[in-house]
Design an enzyme around this catalytic site. Structure first.
Site, PDB file in Angstrom:
ATOM      1  CG  HIS A   1      -1.793   1.188   1.388  1.00  0.00           C
ATOM      2  ND1 HIS A   1      -3.123   1.178   1.058  1.00  0.00           N
ATOM      3  CD2 HIS A   1      -1.538   2.449   1.839  1.00  0.00           C
ATOM      4  CE1 HIS A   1      -3.655   2.374   1.286  1.00  0.00           C
ATOM      5  NE2 HIS A   1      -2.714   3.167   1.774  1.00  0.00           N
ATOM      6  CD  GLU A   2       1.455   3.610   3.739  1.00  0.00           C
ATOM      7  OE1 GLU A   2       1.633   4.698   3.168  1.00  0.00           O
ATOM      8  OE2 GLU A   2       0.416   3.347   4.385  1.00  0.00           O
TER       9      GLU A   2
ATOM     10  CG  HIS B   1       0.227   6.209  -0.593  1.00  0.00           C
ATOM     11  ND1 HIS B   1      -0.758   6.999  -1.124  1.00  0.00           N
ATOM     12  CD2 HIS B   1      -0.344   5.549   0.442  1.00  0.00           C
ATOM     13  CE1 HIS B   1      -1.891   6.824  -0.424  1.00  0.00           C
ATOM     14  NE2 HIS B   1      -1.661   5.943   0.535  1.00  0.00           N
TER      15      HIS B   1
ATOM     16  CD  GLU C   1      -5.829   5.419   0.584  1.00  0.00           C
ATOM     17  OE1 GLU C   1      -4.824   6.133   0.807  1.00  0.00           O
ATOM     18  OE2 GLU C   1      -6.105   4.401   1.246  1.00  0.00           O
TER      19      GLU C   1
HETATM   20 MG    MG Z   1      -3.132   5.337   2.216  1.00  0.00          MG
END
Ligand code: MG
Length: 498
Positions: free
Chosen positions: A267-268, A271, A297
């Site tokens: 997830h990160e 980003h 996001e």
């Molecule tokens: Mg996030």
């Protein structure tokens, strides 16, 4: 960068100082969450607030404001020039509209309220925190009035986090999304779907240093350039860009239920890729980095869920998993796939799966809209929260820690932030659909561990533009779409009921 327009060049030259303060506070914030000795908090707080004040002074400095004003009147500006003016004008306008007393009241309440919220959550005692929430809501309502809005006061707060986002947009989104997701969830639960079975893999303890090695191997697989990127550990994972060539992420290790650590990492890293693939010419300008929170996001969710929880990806990393988490060595790829995609209606948003996640956001959206619109009082929130959880997810929190006290957002003054999580999910599904139409079936490339076509496509369509375009404009220009929930519902239907 260098513009053809001398005014823009003057703006960029002055902006370097603002950028440098941001650079410093970003680095300090990252350090605070990762390596700073605990007792350094007090002095760090002083340095941080002084630098923020200095930032505001420089931003509102008359010469700088005049420069931006004359920038607005220039003819023949490029899209990038216009983006620079748009971004700066937005932050100057907001800073001017909100009086100093309100800003100060908010930052004071943020510190006090947040402290009491922590205690209240521990004791599961909403009443302890209630007076602080009353105060914060009052401040937010005043801020909304100062900023101004066309239809709903909440619009003013939404726009803070997602440019031009309105209640009208979100009513349309949740009006479609909520009932359709509820229907899918009911089908899954009623049919005893394998997605709803509890997996024993979730109970496995793991060796933290081994899962750390695993996360790093996954990052290598995803081709992250470790000369511009790093990963550390913190309680709540986050991404912090320092510049386009220094992006930091963190992950977490709880010692059990390894998918949580792996998913956080992916997830990160998703980003981070946004900034890593931003056009280098935008470096040290107001338009470097993401166009909005929802778009940001969408990138993390695309990698975490659409890639990271897909069958080909689970197959790809399965040999690595078995090497690093020895207790999984008997698990089949199918078991691993269902483990990564377990669906369970539950109380806590941050632990929610792809299917139920947006229902958690729907509850928060309804409450924020009603509170800011004077349709609900703070003391009515816990009951409303529990009723809506019951109606939407079929679970009723047993206490306030499992309910209204679980998130830090309201105590930190973040009203209007939650909806961007859902919009991110919706955009990730739009991206997946458009990518499939243009690149063909990318499952095979994932299965082979070749992420280059996906990365390049995301870079071309989204990342390289930084925040030159406002989010709605970018979605329209690139995908001819808005925050359309259809793609996400279809994606969920195909994956879980298909
Ligand atoms: Mg996030």
């Amino acid at each position: 960068m260098k513009s053809e327009n001398p005014i823009i060049n003057q703006i960029l030259a002055s902006y370097k100082r603002l950028w440098s303060i941001n650079h410093a506070t970003s680095l300090m914030g990252w350090d605070f969450e990762t390596y700073m000795p605990r007792k350094g908090t007090e002095e760090r707080g002083i340095a941080d607030s002084q630098l923020r004040l200095l930032y505001k002074e420089l931003l509102l400095n008359k010469d700088f404001v005049d420069l931006v004003e004359s920038g607005k009147k220039q003819q023949g500006l490029t899209d990038t020039d216009k983006g620079i003016i748009r971004v700066l004008d937005r932050s100057i306008t907001r800073q001017i509209k909100i009086p100093k007393e309100l800003t100060e009241a908010e930052s004071l309440e943020r510190i006090r309220g947040n402290m009491v919220w922590r205690q209240a959550r521990e004791k599961s005692d909403f009443e302890l925190y209630e007076p602080h929430l009353v105060k914060m809501v009052e401040i937010k309502k005043q801020i909304a009035e100062k900023i101004g809005y066309k239809k709903h006061p909440y619009d003013a707060l939404l726009d803070t986090f997602e440019e031009d986002l309105t209640v009208a947009d979100l009513d349309k989104v949740f009006g479609v999304l909520t009932p359709r997701i509820q229907k899918i969830l009911k089908k899954l639960l009623d049919s005893g779907s394998p997605f709803c079975r509890k997996s024993k893999l979730g109970e496995l303890k793991y060796d933290i240093s081994k899962v750390d090695e695993l996360n790093r191997e996954i990052l290598t697989l995803l081709q992250y350039d470790m000369e511009r990127f790093r990963m550390d550990v913190s309680t709540h994972p986050f991404t912090q860009p320092m510049s386009l060539n220094d992006i930091r992420i963190t992950t977490r290790y709880e010692g059990a239920d390894f998918k949580r650590s792996i998913s956080s990492t992916i997830h990160e890293a998703g980003h981070a890729l946004y900034d890593l693939q931003c056009d280098q010419s935008l470096s040290v300008t107001p338009v470097e980095g993401a166009s909005s929170l929802a778009l940001h996001e969408s990138q993390s969710r695309f990698w975490e869920n659409i890639v990271g929880r897909s069958k080909p990806f689970v197959q790809l990393i399965s040999p690595l998993l078995k090497k690093k988490v020895s207790a999984t060595d008997q698990a089949t790829d199918e078991e691993l796939y269902f483990y990564f995609n377990t669906v369970k209606p539950d109380y806590i948003r941050v632990d929610a799966d792809e299917v139920t996640y947006n229902l958690h956001i729907a509850v928060r959206y309804e409450i924020e809209k009603k509170i800011i619109g004077n349709k609900l009082t703070v003391s009515e929130i816990p009951e409303f929260w529990n009723d809506r959880m019951d109606q939407l997810l079929g679970v009723r929190p047993n206490n306030d820690s499992q309910g209204v006290l679980q998130d830090t957002h309201w105590s930190s003054g973040l009203f209007g932030y939650f909806p961007t999580y859902t919009l991110g999910n919706l955009i990730s599904a739009i991206i997946a659909s458009k990518m499939r139409a243009e690149l063909g079936d990318y499952d095979k490339t994932i299965r082979n561990g070749d992420f280059k076509p996906i990365r390049e496509w995301l870079g071309l369509k989204i990342h390289r533009h930084g925040s030159v375009y406002a989010p709605k404009v970018l979605l329209k220009n690139t995908f001819n779409e808005s925050y359309n929930p259809e793609y996400f519902v279809t994606y969920i239907e195909n994956k879980y009921l298909g």
